[in-house]
Design an enzyme around this catalytic site. Structure first.
Site, mmCIF file in Angstrom:
data_model
loop_
_atom_site.group_PDB
_atom_site.id
_atom_site.type_symbol
_atom_site.label_atom_id
_atom_site.label_comp_id
_atom_site.label_asym_id
_atom_site.label_seq_id
_atom_site.Cartn_x
_atom_site.Cartn_y
_atom_site.Cartn_z
ATOM 1 N N SER A 1 0.880 -1.232 0.022
ATOM 2 C CA SER A 1 0.076 -0.063 -0.051
ATOM 3 C C SER A 1 0.937 1.110 0.119
ATOM 4 C CB SER A 1 -0.843 -0.060 1.430
ATOM 5 O OG SER A 1 -1.655 1.179 1.587
ATOM 6 N N HIS B 1 -1.188 -1.616 -4.097
ATOM 7 C CA HIS B 1 -2.611 -1.022 -3.416
ATOM 8 C C HIS B 1 -2.807 0.389 -3.297
ATOM 9 C CE1 HIS B 1 -6.211 -2.144 -0.846
ATOM 10 N NE2 HIS B 1 -5.688 -1.021 -0.183
ATOM 11 N N ASP C 1 -4.745 3.401 -2.107
ATOM 12 C CA ASP C 1 -5.892 3.653 -1.088
ATOM 13 C C ASP C 1 -6.443 5.134 -1.358
ATOM 14 O OD1 ASP C 1 -5.832 1.527 0.850
ATOM 15 O OD2 ASP C 1 -3.906 2.222 1.290
ATOM 16 N N MET D 1 -8.875 7.802 -0.232
ATOM 17 C CA MET D 1 -9.827 8.530 1.148
ATOM 18 C C MET D 1 -10.429 9.687 0.884
ATOM 19 S SD MET D 1 -7.546 6.893 4.012
ATOM 20 C CE MET D 1 -6.636 5.605 4.006
ATOM 21 N N HIS E 1 -8.226 0.724 -3.753
ATOM 22 C CA HIS E 1 -9.221 0.745 -2.680
ATOM 23 C C HIS E 1 -9.938 1.983 -2.344
ATOM 24 C CE1 HIS E 1 -9.546 -0.444 1.895
ATOM 25 N NE2 HIS E 1 -10.697 -0.393 1.501
ATOM 26 N N MET F 1 -12.042 4.215 -0.447
ATOM 27 C CA MET F 1 -12.756 4.375 0.940
ATOM 28 C C MET F 1 -13.448 5.793 0.909
ATOM 29 S SD MET F 1 -9.626 2.799 3.110
ATOM 30 C CE MET F 1 -8.453 2.892 1.833
ATOM 31 N N MET G 1 -11.229 -5.878 5.735
ATOM 32 C CA MET G 1 -10.720 -5.088 6.541
ATOM 33 C C MET G 1 -10.235 -5.564 7.754
ATOM 34 S SD MET G 1 -10.030 -2.283 4.818
ATOM 35 C CE MET G 1 -9.059 -1.492 5.931
ATOM 36 N N PHE H 1 -6.351 4.624 8.261
ATOM 37 C CA PHE H 1 -4.927 5.019 8.328
ATOM 38 C C PHE H 1 -3.708 3.805 8.309
ATOM 39 C CE2 PHE H 1 -7.511 7.915 10.647
ATOM 40 C CZ PHE H 1 -6.817 9.320 10.190
ATOM 41 N N GLY I 1 -0.479 1.762 9.678
ATOM 42 C CA GLY I 1 0.353 1.291 11.093
ATOM 43 C C GLY I 1 -0.638 1.312 12.208
ATOM 44 N N ASP J 1 -6.469 -6.506 4.678
ATOM 45 C CA ASP J 1 -6.023 -5.067 4.599
ATOM 46 C C ASP J 1 -5.881 -4.476 6.057
ATOM 47 O OD1 ASP J 1 -5.067 -2.508 3.999
ATOM 48 O OD2 ASP J 1 -6.882 -2.014 2.934
ATOM 49 N N GLY J 2 -4.785 -4.153 6.547
ATOM 50 C CA GLY J 2 -4.605 -3.742 7.870
ATOM 51 C C GLY J 2 -3.672 -4.514 8.950
ATOM 52 N N GLY J 3 -2.737 -3.998 9.049
ATOM 53 C CA GLY J 3 -1.750 -4.636 10.279
ATOM 54 C C GLY J 3 -1.089 -6.049 9.621
#
Ligand code: DX5
Ligand code: ZN
Length: 219
Positions: free
Chosen positions: A13, A36, A38, A40, A69, A71, A140, A146, A148, A177-179
């Site tokens: 990402s 990826h 993002d 937003m 993606h 959002m 997700m 965000f 991190g 997606d995420g962490g």
């Protein structure tokens, strides 16, 4: 898309990349299958990133599959524009629009693949009616907005449930997606995810080493 579904694919990402040196950041991840992107809008999520002109600008610099993606609220207004900017897959949130099927149709008309995304609190059942129409399900594993953030383990059963359900449609990728990091990737892959979106774990520090560790963690 040329790459086979169900193979493990890494989708770095660029949200965590160096935006001043985007070209060299993208070059540094040229070995990965996907990229990826993002998007937003400061409304669907409390953060703002970039619009179609950025995707258009980087399209000529990269051979990645562009995994966009969205959002954003009202994806029906912008999805086609993001597709035409050079995306290979447009993923939007099922929570963001009432007439999900018509957004899927409008993106498909551009020849672009379509994904649906669900937030951690949204059940898998929210997308079951649309499975015959989509190419990718993006689950997700943090609240969108965000990079991190910490991986939410409580989402893992949903990944498993999704894999069991999509196995009857053998051409749907399951993305998380995420962490996602070498620590969390094995668990999501074991439970059926085959696309690993990763921002901070790829772009912070030694990118080459980070990618190798992530790849090795799921081999
Ligand atoms: C968050 C974005 C993610 C983000 C992931 O809302 O959708 O793609 O970049 O970042 P990490 O991998 O750092 O959690
Ligand atoms: Zn994302």
């Amino acid at each position: 898309m040329s790459d086979s579904k169900n193979k493990i694919k890494i989708s770095p990402s660029i949200l965590s990349a160096d935006f001043f040196c985007l070209e060299s950041s993208i070059e540094a991840v040229k070995e990965t299958e996907w990229l990826h992107l993002d998007v937003m809008d400061g409304h669907f999520v409390p953060n703002i990133t970039f619009g179609p002109c950025v995707i258009e600008a980087i399209r000529s610099k990269s051979d990645h599959v562009f995994d966009t993606h969205l959002m954003i609220s009202e994806p029906e207004k912008y999805a086609v524009e993001f597709a035409e900017a050079g995306s290979d897959i447009i993923t939007f949130h099922v929570e963001a629009v009432e007439d999900v099927a018509s957004v899927i149709d409008s993106v498909k008309e551009t020849g672009t693949n379509v994904g649906l995304s669900i937030k951690p609190g949204t059940s898998f059942e929210a997308v079951t009616d649309f499975l015959p129409m989509i190419d990718l399900l993006l689950i997700m594993t943090v609240e969108p907005g965000f990079s991190g953030q910490s991986f939410m383990h409580e989402v893992v059963p949903k990944i498993k449930k999704a894999r069991e359900a999509v196995d009857e449609y053998d051409d749907i990728d399951i993305s998380v997606d995420g962490g996602i990091s070498p620590t969390t990737a094995p668990e999501v892959v074991e439970n059926g995810a085959n696309v690993l979106v990763s921002g901070s774990s790829v772009f912070e520090g030694d990118i080459e080493n980070n990618l190798r560790e992530l790849r090795e963690s799921v081999e």
